[in-house]
Design an enzyme around this catalytic site. Structure first.
Site, PDB file in Angstrom:
ATOM      1  N   HIS A 111       1.175  -9.814  -0.038  1.00 18.09           N
ATOM      2  CA  HIS A 111       1.498  -8.434   0.368  1.00 18.09           C
ATOM      3  C   HIS A 111       2.948  -8.404   0.846  1.00 18.09           C
ATOM      4  O   HIS A 111       3.301  -9.103   1.795  1.00 18.09           O
ATOM      5  CB  HIS A 111       0.556  -7.967   1.489  1.00 18.09           C
ATOM      6  CG  HIS A 111      -0.866  -7.866   1.030  1.00 18.09           C
ATOM      7  ND1 HIS A 111      -1.354  -6.768   0.356  1.00 18.09           N
ATOM      8  CD2 HIS A 111      -1.894  -8.745   1.091  1.00 18.09           C
ATOM      9  CE1 HIS A 111      -2.633  -6.964   0.047  1.00 18.09           C
ATOM     10  NE2 HIS A 111      -2.987  -8.166   0.477  1.00 18.09           N
TER      11      HIS A 111
ATOM     12  N   ARG B  23       4.646  -5.285   1.332  1.00 22.07           N
ATOM     13  CA  ARG B  23       4.748  -4.086   2.194  1.00 22.07           C
ATOM     14  C   ARG B  23       5.865  -3.113   1.844  1.00 22.07           C
ATOM     15  O   ARG B  23       6.092  -2.175   2.606  1.00 22.07           O
ATOM     16  CB  ARG B  23       4.894  -4.488   3.676  1.00 22.07           C
ATOM     17  CG  ARG B  23       3.866  -5.469   4.202  1.00 22.07           C
ATOM     18  CD  ARG B  23       2.463  -4.972   4.074  1.00 22.07           C
ATOM     19  NE  ARG B  23       1.506  -5.829   4.797  1.00 22.07           N
ATOM     20  CZ  ARG B  23       0.225  -5.902   4.484  1.00 22.07           C
ATOM     21  NH1 ARG B  23      -0.265  -5.194   3.486  1.00 22.07           N
ATOM     22  NH2 ARG B  23      -0.584  -6.675   5.160  1.00 22.07           N
TER      23      ARG B  23
ATOM     24  N   ASN C  94      -0.827  -2.283  -2.457  1.00 19.74           N
ATOM     25  CA  ASN C  94      -1.281  -1.405  -1.359  1.00 19.74           C
ATOM     26  C   ASN C  94      -0.138  -1.073  -0.399  1.00 19.74           C
ATOM     27  O   ASN C  94      -0.169  -1.351   0.784  1.00 19.74           O
ATOM     28  CB  ASN C  94      -2.490  -1.988  -0.609  1.00 19.74           C
ATOM     29  CG  ASN C  94      -2.234  -3.334   0.029  1.00 19.74           C
ATOM     30  OD1 ASN C  94      -1.329  -4.064  -0.383  1.00 19.74           O
ATOM     31  ND2 ASN C  94      -3.023  -3.679   1.036  1.00 19.74           N
TER      32      ASN C  94
ATOM     33  N   HIS D 221     -11.058  -7.123  -5.246  1.00 13.49           N
ATOM     34  CA  HIS D 221     -11.433  -7.369  -3.854  1.00 13.49           C
ATOM     35  C   HIS D 221     -12.910  -6.970  -3.768  1.00 13.49           C
ATOM     36  O   HIS D 221     -13.227  -5.786  -3.769  1.00 13.49           O
ATOM     37  CB  HIS D 221     -10.532  -6.490  -2.977  1.00 13.49           C
ATOM     38  CG  HIS D 221     -10.920  -6.371  -1.547  1.00 13.49           C
ATOM     39  ND1 HIS D 221     -10.028  -6.575  -0.514  1.00 13.49           N
ATOM     40  CD2 HIS D 221     -12.087  -6.020  -0.954  1.00 13.49           C
ATOM     41  CE1 HIS D 221     -10.638  -6.368   0.641  1.00 13.49           C
ATOM     42  NE2 HIS D 221     -11.888  -6.020   0.403  1.00 13.49           N
TER      43      HIS D 221
ATOM     44  N   HIS E 274      -9.853 -13.816  -3.112  1.00 11.16           N
ATOM     45  CA  HIS E 274     -10.227 -14.248  -1.758  1.00 11.16           C
ATOM     46  C   HIS E 274     -11.734 -14.359  -1.534  1.00 11.16           C
ATOM     47  O   HIS E 274     -12.267 -13.827  -0.568  1.00 11.16           O
ATOM     48  CB  HIS E 274      -9.517 -13.439  -0.665  1.00 11.16           C
ATOM     49  CG  HIS E 274      -9.620 -11.926  -0.702  1.00 11.16           C
ATOM     50  ND1 HIS E 274     -10.790 -11.254  -0.919  1.00 11.16           N
ATOM     51  CD2 HIS E 274      -8.670 -10.972  -0.500  1.00 11.16           C
ATOM     52  CE1 HIS E 274     -10.566  -9.947  -0.852  1.00 11.16           C
ATOM     53  NE2 HIS E 274      -9.280  -9.761  -0.600  1.00 11.16           N
TER      54      HIS E 274
ATOM     55  N   ASN F  56      -9.727  -9.886   6.400  1.00 12.92           N
ATOM     56  CA  ASN F  56     -10.773  -9.394   5.518  1.00 12.92           C
ATOM     57  C   ASN F  56     -10.581  -9.978   4.118  1.00 12.92           C
ATOM     58  O   ASN F  56      -9.540  -9.744   3.514  1.00 12.92           O
ATOM     59  CB  ASN F  56     -10.709  -7.865   5.451  1.00 12.92           C
ATOM     60  CG  ASN F  56     -11.855  -7.286   4.661  1.00 12.92           C
ATOM     61  OD1 ASN F  56     -12.885  -7.930   4.505  1.00 12.92           O
ATOM     62  ND2 ASN F  56     -11.681  -6.080   4.152  1.00 12.92           N
TER      63      ASN F  56
ATOM     64  N   ASP G 211      -3.190 -14.513   0.038  1.00 13.48           N
ATOM     65  CA  ASP G 211      -3.468 -13.211   0.663  1.00 13.48           C
ATOM     66  C   ASP G 211      -2.552 -13.037   1.883  1.00 13.48           C
ATOM     67  O   ASP G 211      -2.978 -12.552   2.944  1.00 13.48           O
ATOM     68  CB  ASP G 211      -4.936 -13.059   1.071  1.00 13.48           C
ATOM     69  CG  ASP G 211      -5.291 -11.609   1.428  1.00 13.48           C
ATOM     70  OD1 ASP G 211      -4.416 -10.730   1.284  1.00 13.48           O
ATOM     71  OD2 ASP G 211      -6.435 -11.363   1.853  1.00 13.48           O
TER      72      ASP G 211
ATOM     73  N   HIS H 144       1.795  -8.314   9.229  1.00 18.82           N
ATOM     74  CA  HIS H 144       1.701  -7.033   9.943  1.00 18.82           C
ATOM     75  C   HIS H 144       2.659  -7.051  11.127  1.00 18.82           C
ATOM     76  O   HIS H 144       2.804  -8.079  11.796  1.00 18.82           O
ATOM     77  CB  HIS H 144       0.281  -6.807  10.477  1.00 18.82           C
ATOM     78  CG  HIS H 144      -0.713  -6.457   9.415  1.00 18.82           C
ATOM     79  ND1 HIS H 144      -0.664  -5.290   8.694  1.00 18.82           N
ATOM     80  CD2 HIS H 144      -1.794  -7.137   8.942  1.00 18.82           C
ATOM     81  CE1 HIS H 144      -1.676  -5.248   7.834  1.00 18.82           C
ATOM     82  NE2 HIS H 144      -2.372  -6.365   7.948  1.00 18.82           N
TER      83      HIS H 144
END
Ligand code: DOR
Length: 408
Positions: free
Chosen positions: A25, A27, A57, A142, A195, A258, A285, A289
């Site tokens: 990710h 971002r 995402n 996912h 994952h 998750n 994954d 954040h």
């Protein structure tokens, strides 16, 4: 530039092909306070990853050829790991209507995923698989039954009961894996399950492969090394005894991810899956954040572990414990993910590893903006010494190594 292998062998370093991460990710756009293409690519190099696949995402989601082309352009700048882009399956990742998958593939998408969410509507997912087949790209799914996982924030089991936190049962993943396999069979499409975290999921994929189905899957370094006890404060890797390991604090949101960290039996099953090649790849994954999303109460915090820079040390820990041979995990970091994507492993990508180097991740030393890992302050063994992309040394962790690489 050529590569002098003997220099490293003399130093006892391991030299292997550059790692390919199927699941990162970055971002950008939308959440640049958590990561950017630039910082993510630098973090990748430090972890030995020379190619990374950015998940869509973002905000907006990568669901249009225009945005995809713009991002591919940004990813071309030199300096970090190579970035490939995964496009969204559905518009806005809302699960209601398909994105223009054929046009997205033509614009350069390497795969499709609504990662962060499953495609809940089975009929829509069937169509997505059919379009993916037509466009020659895999779906990276996912797998999660959202009705079953509901408001869970960790694995459902004795630890969640002890901590009083709502859990997500293993069945929430396994029910979705079973559905996805059935739909991929129906559509005759290539499916990649990402994952996977439970023993039951690995078993389902094992059976599907034995039946000759076109399915591949990956597991993450954190699911290979940590258990749900980490949410309760344990910092013992799955292969260690609690008595010799340090302790953290319970309800530390850096352990919230998750799919959630599972039981030791699940961890063992993931390693067994790697060993018999049911599991094709190890994917990070990497989910950085910003502190505003993580430095809050456990149930309010975002899901995700920042993983690019510690991935290698975690998997080498399992190798050291005898849970899988070194060649198996290197294959799962290199050839396995390339095969799952249907691409050739890029030429001229190498990573130089010191298997015995002890180090400690420190928030201010991570290249990633995401400091959200429960490994901060934990001693790890095994580190990347240098990373070479397309014959160019792009990361040098030990002074003088680059010189040695370029010397003939
Ligand atoms: O823990 C996770 N974080 N799991 C996901 O599926 C999404 C990811 C994210 O984007 O933060």
């Amino acid at each position: 530039m050529s590569f002098d292998r003997r220099v490293f062998e003399a130093k006892g370093y391991l030299v292997v092909p550059g790692f390919v991460d199927l699941h990162t990710h970055l971002r950008e756009p939308g959440f640049e306070d958590s990561e950017t293409i630039e910082t993510g690519r630098r973090a990748a190099l430090r972890g030995g990853f020379t190619t990374i696949c950015a998940m869509p995402n973002t905000e907006p989601a990568v669901d249009s050829p225009g945005l995809l082309k713009e991002l591919i352009g940004r990813g071309h700048d030199v300096g970090g790991a190579r970035v490939l882009f995964v496009a969204a399956i559905t518009r806005g990742r809302k699960g209601r209507e398909l994105a223009d998958m054929v046009e997205l593939a033509q614009a350069g998408a390497v795969a499709f995923s609504d990662d962060g969410s499953p495609v809940e509507d089975a009929r829509l997912f069937r169509s997505a698989l059919e379009y993916a087949r037509a466009s020659g790209r895999p779906i990276i799914e996912h797998a999660q039954d959202l009705a079953l996982s509901a408001k869970g924030v960790m694995h459902e089991g004795s630890v969640s009961a002890r901590l009083g936190l709502p859990g997500m049962p293993a069945a929430a993943e396994e029910a979705a894996v079973a559905r996805d396999l059935a739909l991929a069979r129906l559509a005759g499409a290539r499916l990649h399950l990402t994952h996977l975290s439970t023993a039951g999921s690995v078993e389902l994929v094992r059976h599907a492969k034995a039946d000759g189905e076109s399915v591949t899957c990956d597991v993450t370094p954190h699911h290979l090394a940590m258990t749900d006890e980490w949410v309760a404060g344990s910092r013992a890797f799955a292969w260690e005894g609690e008595d010799r390991a340090p302790r953290g604090v319970p309800y530390d949101s850096s352990t919230k991810v998750n799919p959630p960290l599972r039981t030791r039996a699940d961890v063992r099953a993931l390693w067994a899956g790697l060993e018999d090649r049911t599991v094709d790849a190890i994917a990070t994954d990497h989910a950085p954040h910003s502190s505003v999303k993580k430095d809050v109460e456990f149930d309010q915090a975002a899901f995700g572990i920042s993983g690019l820079e510690s991935a290698l040390a975690l998997v080498l820990g399992g190798v050291r414990a005898g849970w899988a041979p070194l060649e198996t995990v290197i294959d799962a970091l290199t050839t396995g993910p390339a095969r799952a994507l249907g691409i050739d492993r890029p030429e001229g990508d190498w990573v130089v590893i010191d298997r015995d180097a002890e180090w400690m991740p420190r928030a201010d030393e991570l290249a990633s903006k995401g400091k959200n890992t429960p490994l901060i302050g934990r001693t790890l063994i095994g580190r990347v010494v240098a990373t070479v992309v397309a014959g160019e040394v792009r990361y040098e962790g030990v002074v003088g190594v680059a010189e040695a690489i370029s010397r003939r």
